[in-house]
Design a protein around this motif. Structure first.
Motif, short mmCIF file in Angstrom:
data_model
loop_
_atom_site.label_atom_id
_atom_site.label_comp_id
_atom_site.label_asym_id
_atom_site.label_seq_id
_atom_site.Cartn_x
_atom_site.Cartn_y
_atom_site.Cartn_z
N ILE A 1 5.93 -0.01 -26.63
CA ILE A 1 5.01 0.71 -27.52
C ILE A 1 3.58 0.28 -27.26
CG2 ILE A 1 4.29 0.92 -29.94
CD1 ILE A 1 7.25 0.97 -30.68
N LEU A 2 3.37 -1.00 -27.08
CA LEU A 2 2.03 -1.51 -26.78
C LEU A 2 1.51 -0.95 -25.46
CD1 LEU A 2 -0.19 -3.46 -27.75
CD2 LEU A 2 0.93 -5.23 -26.40
N VAL B 1 -2.57 5.37 -23.41
CA VAL B 1 -3.18 6.52 -24.08
C VAL B 1 -4.62 6.22 -24.45
CG1 VAL B 1 -3.08 7.93 -26.18
CG2 VAL B 1 -1.00 7.46 -24.90
N ALA B 2 -4.88 5.02 -24.92
CA ALA B 2 -6.19 4.71 -25.47
C ALA B 2 -7.21 4.23 -24.44
CB ALA B 2 -6.04 3.65 -26.56
N ASP C 1 -9.15 2.28 -18.58
CA ASP C 1 -8.98 1.16 -17.66
C ASP C 1 -7.50 0.89 -17.40
OD1 ASP C 1 -11.69 0.78 -17.46
OD2 ASP C 1 -11.77 -0.71 -19.06
N ALA C 2 -6.68 0.99 -18.43
CA ALA C 2 -5.25 0.77 -18.26
C ALA C 2 -4.66 1.85 -17.35
CB ALA C 2 -4.54 0.76 -19.61
N ARG C 3 -5.07 3.09 -17.54
CA ARG C 3 -4.58 4.17 -16.67
C ARG C 3 -5.02 3.94 -15.23
NH1 ARG C 3 -6.09 7.28 -21.25
NH2 ARG C 3 -8.05 7.85 -20.27
N TYR C 4 -6.25 3.47 -15.04
CA TYR C 4 -6.75 3.18 -13.70
C TYR C 4 -5.91 2.09 -13.04
CZ TYR C 4 -9.74 1.34 -10.04
OH TYR C 4 -10.22 0.88 -8.85
#
Length: 97
Positions: free
Chosen positions: A29-30, A36-37, A40-43
């Motif tokens: 979930i984290l 989604v938020a 940087d995480a998607r990158y």
């Protein structure tokens, strides 16, 4: 003053199961929330996927040098790389990959 009441010892099996459940449910979930938020995480995820794709397609330099279909200029450069690695391992005592 009230009497001291002893507590029973914790049930470690139950504690372990609860902790495992929180980890198995909370971590995904984290991660989803972070993806989604946060751009940087998607990158970072995209970069990791592309790096894995590159590493899965890699070929050994010795096999490329031995391949008669390879471009002669490429084979010559790769032979130089192998010679440099051999020098680094033999003469300099470096760890080569």
């Amino acid at each position: 003053m009230d009497a001291v009441i002893e507590r029973r010892p914790p049930n470690w099996r139950r504690v372990g199961r609860r902790l495992l459940a929180w980890v198995l449910i909370g971590v995904p979930i984290l991660l989803v929330v972070a993806l989604v938020a946060s751009p940087d995480a998607r990158y970072l995820v995209r970069a990791g996927i592309e790096e894995a794709r590159i590493l899965l397609k890699r070929r050994a330099i010795a096999k490329l040098v031995a391949d008669p279909k390879a471009d002669p200029a490429l084979r010559q450069r790769l032979q130089l790389v192998l010679a440099a690695r051999a020098f680094a391992a033999d003469s300099l005592g470096l760890l080569v990959g």
